[in-house]
Design an enzyme around this catalytic site. Structure first.
Site, PDB file in Angstrom:
ATOM      1  N   ASP A 212     -58.913  -4.299 -23.716  1.00  0.00           N
ATOM      2  CA  ASP A 212     -60.202  -4.893 -23.360  1.00  0.00           C
ATOM      3  C   ASP A 212     -61.377  -3.943 -23.547  1.00  0.00           C
ATOM      4  O   ASP A 212     -62.433  -4.352 -24.044  1.00  0.00           O
ATOM      5  CB  ASP A 212     -60.164  -5.441 -21.932  1.00  0.00           C
TER       6      ASP A 212
ATOM      7  N   GLN B 145     -55.490  -3.847 -20.296  1.00  0.00           N
ATOM      8  CA  GLN B 145     -54.635  -2.753 -20.717  1.00  0.00           C
ATOM      9  C   GLN B 145     -53.489  -2.515 -19.733  1.00  0.00           C
ATOM     10  O   GLN B 145     -53.498  -2.987 -18.598  1.00  0.00           O
ATOM     11  CB  GLN B 145     -55.455  -1.469 -20.843  1.00  0.00           C
ATOM     12  N   HIS B 146     -52.509  -1.747 -20.213  1.00  0.00           N
ATOM     13  CA  HIS B 146     -51.459  -1.109 -19.403  1.00  0.00           C
ATOM     14  C   HIS B 146     -50.338  -2.015 -18.907  1.00  0.00           C
ATOM     15  O   HIS B 146     -49.253  -1.533 -18.635  1.00  0.00           O
ATOM     16  CB  HIS B 146     -52.047  -0.406 -18.176  1.00  0.00           C
TER      17      HIS B 146
END
Length: 496
Positions: free
Chosen positions: A262, A72-73
């Site tokens: 994820d 992520q991110h």
């Protein structure tokens, strides 16, 4: 006729691929390839690793659908031709900590939590965009779109970037209506083909799981300009079709799932439902629960993410999890199995030794510049056994704080599942209940992120309203009497 689906886990450290029977979930084959180390990575490495992992897994020639789950991110900025502007900043890159603090100060934590369900920290994409605007204005001026790792890989699988030329309508950013891809209009599969899902979008800091909409005002506040972002698809919506891959023709009509982040993929791969809390011990440690309602935590401890099914995934993340075990094993010059043996040879509480394991800074609590602390050391308790036990207990205490926060937010908790590489340690399994204060269930070791992506691909392929139910292996239950003094000592060191 058996139909096969592929699930991809493009994580921080590696790319894993599983190919499964779409109906039963039976594993047919799999592959793996490493990613380079670091908190800043050229996305081309992810693409190369995906190709290598797929080669090891026997390719996609007989696969009917594929979905990608990813870390992520991370911030992937693209120019008007679809080229990557600069190496992607990953979730664990903390250089944007100052930008995060500035963004929170500008609006207030309450306003951020209300807007997107989370208070920005250095992990979030929104803070990395502010950092880029301030520290690399040239890179920001070249950027037309921003996406996440899984978005970029899904786009590439659809043929993204192939044949893309200059932007229509007058150059970079022209005609963009704040958020969306109207006005980009590139040749081939251009930026208008970027797709994502609500699970990953909810970790950006500029998309709201509660409303299901982008917050273009927050995106502009961070970046200082308009940027295009991926279209957010529904849980079982197709993101397109697989294009030719690495020069080989794609199977006719192979479907691309929307993919997800994820943690959302892991929950989906585990068939987790309301009342289930998953504690994942990987590079980072995560505590997340499937919930019917959105959370809004102004303290910043809980990130109000969405899941991959239309529900929500309130999540607490620690930067330091399995790496604590690896570092401690290195200090003691043992392998991980030997570390577990040492830890189990020590008494609960490690003879008064307490490890605050902030080896890479920390996200929860938000201390990006912190370092580790070993407290309570005496000549009497200075043993390898106690240090090994203190490392596991310290790691578990950080995760226990996350579990407490989830419960305090009113999220129902009926079962705790322990997964990830760190959960393969017998010592971690036995020690966890003494720290968490509840029993834990450990499913068979597996690639649950990749499995969740594969299950999503099967769902998209089926066209059904609900996802397929795959048979999972039996979980193993671990129970032990809680030892409150462990967390009491940890809290004293943490709060000092």
């Amino acid at each position: 006729m058996t139909r096969l689906v592929a699930g991809v886990d493009s994580s921080t450290q590696s790319c894993k691929v599983v190919i499964r029977d779409a109906e039963t979930g039976a594993l047919v084959r799999e592959g793996h390839a490493a990613h380079p180390p670091g908190t800043e990575v050229d996305p081309a490495h992810w693409w190369q690793a995906l190709g290598a992992a797929l080669d090891e897994a026997g390719g996609l020639g007989d696969v009917a659908a594929i979905s990608v789950a990813g870390q992520q991110h991370g911030m992937v900025c693209l120019d008007e031709a679809g080229a990557v502007v600069r190496p992607a900043l990953l979730w664990n890159d903390t250089r944007s900590a100052g930008a995060a603090a500035d963004l929170v100060a500008e609006l207030g934590a309450d306003a951020w939590a209300e807007a997107v369900g989370s208070v920005p920290v250095a992990s979030f994409t929104v803070t990395k965009l502010r950092w880029l605007a301030e520290r690399e204005p040239g890179s920001m001026s070249r950027s037309v779109a921003v996406c996440l790792p899984h978005d970029w890989l899904t786009w590439k699988l659809a043929g993204g970037g192939a044949g893309a030329g200059g932007g229509a309508g007058g150059g970079a950013g022209a005609g963009l209506a704040g958020v969306g891809l109207a006005g980009v209009g590139l040749a081939g599969v251009g930026l208008e083909g970027l797709r994502t899902d609500r699970g990953d979008a909810s970790g950006t800091g500029y998309w709201s799981g509660r409303t299901g909409e982008y917050r273009s005002d927050l995106l502009r506040r961070a970046a200082g300009r308009e940027l295009a972002v991926p279209v957010v698809l529904g849980p079982a919506s197709a993101a397109g079709e697989l294009a030719a891959f690495r020069g080989f023709p794609a199977p006719g009509g192979a479907v691309l799932g929307p993919g997800t982040g994820d943690n959302a993929a892991a929950a989906f791969g585990l068939h987790a439902g309301p009342g289930d809390v998953v504690i994942s011990i990987g590079t980072s440690g995560t505590v997340f629960a499937v919930s019917e309602t959105a959370t809004s935590d102004a303290s910043g401890i809980i990130a109000g993410f969405a899941d991959a099914t239309g529900r929500f995934l309130p999540l607490v993340c620690t930067l330091n999890a399995a790496r604590v075990l690896v570092a401690t094993a290195s200090m003691l010059n043992v392998d991980l199995d030997q570390l577990a043996e040492l830890a189990l040879a020590a008494e609960p509480g490690a003879g008064g030794l307490t490890l605050l394991p902030y080896l890479e800074g920390e996200r929860t609590p938000n201390r990006p510049d912190a370092t580790g602390t070993l407290a309570g050391l005496t000549g009497e308790n200075a043993t390898a056994q106690n240090l090994a036990r203190a490392a596991i207990e310290g790691m578990a205490c950080g995760l226990a704080d996350g579990l407490d926060a989830i419960k305090a937010a009113g999220v129902p908790v009926s079962r705790v599942l322990l997964i990830g590489g760190g959960a393969r340690s017998e010592a971690v399994r036995q020690i966890a209940p003494t720290v968490f204060g509840v029993a834990v269930e450990v499913p068979p070791a597996g690639e649950y992120v990749a499995d969740g992506a594969a299950r999503q691909a099967a769902w998209v392929l089926s066209g059904c309203d609900s996802p397929p139910v795959w048979k999972l292996g039996e979980t193993r239950r671990y129970e032990a009497d809680p030892v409150p003094v462990i967390r009491e000592r940890y809290a004293a060191v943490r709060d000092a």
